[in-house]
Write a protein that holds these residues in place. Structure first.
Motif, PDB file in Angstrom:
ATOM      1  N   MET A 162     120.628  74.407  -5.876  1.00  0.00           N
ATOM      2  CA  MET A 162     119.671  75.135  -5.049  1.00  0.00           C
ATOM      3  C   MET A 162     119.840  76.629  -5.249  1.00  0.00           C
ATOM      4  N   ASP A 163     118.736  77.360  -5.201  1.00  0.00           N
ATOM      5  CA  ASP A 163     118.759  78.809  -5.363  1.00  0.00           C
ATOM      6  C   ASP A 163     119.575  79.427  -4.231  1.00  0.00           C
ATOM      7  N   PRO A 164     120.721  80.039  -4.534  1.00  0.00           N
ATOM      8  CA  PRO A 164     121.577  80.553  -3.456  1.00  0.00           C
ATOM      9  C   PRO A 164     120.932  81.666  -2.654  1.00  0.00           C
ATOM     10  N   LEU A 165     119.975  82.386  -3.244  1.00  0.00           N
ATOM     11  CA  LEU A 165     119.330  83.470  -2.507  1.00  0.00           C
ATOM     12  C   LEU A 165     118.423  82.951  -1.388  1.00  0.00           C
ATOM     13  N   MET A 166     118.149  81.643  -1.398  1.00  0.00           N
ATOM     14  CA  MET A 166     117.416  81.048  -0.277  1.00  0.00           C
ATOM     15  C   MET A 166     118.336  80.810   0.906  1.00  0.00           C
ATOM     16  N   LEU A 167     119.642  80.870   0.669  1.00  0.00           N
ATOM     17  CA  LEU A 167     120.604  80.483   1.695  1.00  0.00           C
ATOM     18  C   LEU A 167     121.538  81.607   2.117  1.00  0.00           C
ATOM     19  N   TYR A 168     121.800  82.562   1.226  1.00  0.00           N
ATOM     20  CA  TYR A 168     122.830  83.564   1.474  1.00  0.00           C
ATOM     21  C   TYR A 168     122.341  84.965   1.162  1.00  0.00           C
ATOM     22  N   GLU A 169     123.069  85.929   1.694  1.00  0.00           N
ATOM     23  CA  GLU A 169     122.797  87.321   1.372  1.00  0.00           C
ATOM     24  C   GLU A 169     123.222  87.600  -0.073  1.00  0.00           C
ATOM     25  N   ARG A 170     122.606  88.642  -0.666  1.00  0.00           N
ATOM     26  CA  ARG A 170     122.907  88.928  -2.068  1.00  0.00           C
ATOM     27  C   ARG A 170     124.390  89.230  -2.284  1.00  0.00           C
ATOM     28  N   GLN A 181     126.863  87.944  -0.814  1.00  0.00           N
ATOM     29  CA  GLN A 181     127.603  86.684  -0.850  1.00  0.00           C
ATOM     30  C   GLN A 181     127.425  85.990  -2.199  1.00  0.00           C
ATOM     31  N   VAL A 182     126.206  86.038  -2.705  1.00  0.00           N
ATOM     32  CA  VAL A 182     125.931  85.422  -4.003  1.00  0.00           C
ATOM     33  C   VAL A 182     126.724  86.114  -5.106  1.00  0.00           C
ATOM     34  N   GLU A 183     126.772  87.448  -5.036  1.00  0.00           N
ATOM     35  CA  GLU A 183     127.456  88.196  -6.090  1.00  0.00           C
ATOM     36  C   GLU A 183     128.972  88.036  -6.024  1.00  0.00           C
ATOM     37  N   MET A 184     129.495  87.551  -4.896  1.00  0.00           N
ATOM     38  CA  MET A 184     130.922  87.237  -4.820  1.00  0.00           C
ATOM     39  C   MET A 184     131.262  85.945  -5.560  1.00  0.00           C
ATOM     40  N   GLY A 185     130.239  85.182  -5.937  1.00  0.00           N
ATOM     41  CA  GLY A 185     130.451  83.988  -6.730  1.00  0.00           C
ATOM     42  C   GLY A 185     130.827  82.750  -5.946  1.00  0.00           C
ATOM     43  N   MET A 186     130.588  82.736  -4.641  1.00  0.00           N
ATOM     44  CA  MET A 186     130.997  81.594  -3.824  1.00  0.00           C
ATOM     45  C   MET A 186     129.816  80.912  -3.142  1.00  0.00           C
TER      46      MET A 186
END
Length: 388
Positions: A121-129, A131-136
């Motif tokens: 699933m596209d992580p940007l639909m679920l988390y702040e950027r 958080q996504v850039e932290m790789g988790m």
């Protein structure tokens, strides 16, 4: 204190599904309408009998519910779209129940439908950027971390996880609505491709497509409409976790501690209280097994055993279809796949069939009470309890 709703009893008088899987030749509208028509047929009703409709989705366009259902008849009823990640279907159910209890309607239809892209699933639909850039932010990473922590603290093993997947795949053979219907040996499961240590390919669910629908009515209206005995909605609860997103990374807050109850504990406790029963009174459970370890954790969070004892339930066969607590006799999400907006409604439809004793080869003997559970992003959790 919230407003007190009436004590009007709500029942399910119709249920229908479109098989979960991949359907490149069908639009989401066709998939959704199939489930609606099946529910109407099951209830012996026409579309004009529905006074309100709710549609749970996550990936579909705005006004998806109206796009799907208006072609069934432009009756002018309210059609509301609902989104709450994996708990979307539970929230849509609760909204419909509130409308019925408030006296706004006497009948309502709840549809869950999804047509999802392949892959994670596209992580940007679920988390702040950030958080996504932290790789988790890719699902299996935090599922695997929770599994490893449980293994460290309680001695849970790779074999326990494989045994859960083995049970689910064996159950799925008898479910014509599941995406995957093949039994695998424990060895095949343990040797399948590693996705994120310790979770393997045959122990994890796939995003996919599908739909499920139920028709709700007040008990009094059901007496006039229902052609068979209705199934009672004993509870339908939804909460958000306290503090962080159910104690998994990436955290929204570092204030969470192990002593704070997680979303499944909180939501199921409310559902048990509302239904006036406990886990020992449940005939079968359909739970959020986005991976096989997740099911292990949920045994403990729903109160089937003390924390750390889930491995014993698996080793002793307690969660098998003929065990004390049958779990995911449908094959669960590991085998059905997870069309997010439809997953909880799919669980509810399975429970309706079980409580009517219409589940054929996967029928749980003497099923009288069923519990459906979903848990999603942001700590969204929903639990529905049905009684025959």
């Amino acid at each position: 204190m919230g407003l007190q709703m009436s004590d009007t009893e709500i029942v399910i008088i119709g249920a229908g599904m479109h098989r979960f899987g991949r359907f490149p030749d069908e639009t989401y509208g066709e998939i959704g309408r199939h489930a609606v028509r099946e529910a109407l047929k099951d209830a012996g009703l026409g579309w004009s009998s529905i006074e309100a409709a709710y549609c749970s989705t996550m990936y579909l366009p705005a006004t998806a519910g109206a796009r799907i259902m208006r072609p069934l008849g432009a009756t002018g009823i309210p059609i509301c779209d609902v989104e709450a990640a994996c708990a979307s279907g539970g929230v849509a159910m609760k909204q419909a129940i509130q409308g019925l209890k408030a006296g706004e309607y006497e009948t309502a239809l709840v549809l869950g439908v999804e047509k999802m892209p392949r892959g994670f699933m596209d992580p940007l639909m679920l988390y702040e950027r950030w958080q996504v850039e932290m790789g988790m932010s890719t699902n299996p990473s935090y599922w695997a971390m929770r599994a490893r922590r449980h293994m460290h603290e309680f001695g849970t093993t790779d074999l326990h996880i494989a045994k859960v997947a083995h049970k689910s795949h064996r159950n799925s053979v008898n479910n014509p609505y599941a995406m995957y219907r093949k039994e695998f040996s424990l060895e095949e499961i343990q040797n399948s491709q590693l996705v994120c240590d310790p979770i393997r390919l045959l122990e994890i669910c796939a995003p996919n497509e599908g739909a499920a629908a139920v028709i709700l009515a007040t008990r009094e209206k059901a007496k006039k409409l229902a052609s068979r005995k209705p199934v009672t909605v004993a509870a339908c609860t939804h909460t958000l976790t306290l503090y962080s997103a159910d104690f998994r990374v990436p955290l929204d807050s570092v204030s969470a501690t192990k002593t704070n109850p997680g979303p499944t504990e909180r939501t199921s406790a409310l559902a048990y209280e509302k239904a006036g029963i406990g886990p020992k009174d449940i005939s079968l459970f359909e739970v959020q097994d986005t991976d096989a370890f997740c099911e292990i954790e949920i045994y403990e969070q729903l109160g089937l055993c003390p924390e750390g004892d889930a491995g014993k339930l698996i080793d002793e066969g307690i969660t098998e279809i003929d065990g004390r607590y049958p779990v995911n006799v449908s094959g669960g999400l590991v085998c059905k796949g997870e069309p997010v907006g439809a997953s909880h409604l799919g669980q509810v439809v399975e429970l309706v069939w079980q409580l009517r004793h219409e589940a054929e080869k996967r029928q749980v003997p003497n099923a009288q009470v069923g519990l459906a559970h979903v848990l999603g992003a942001g700590g969204n959790c929903a639990v529905t309890i049905l009684k025959a």
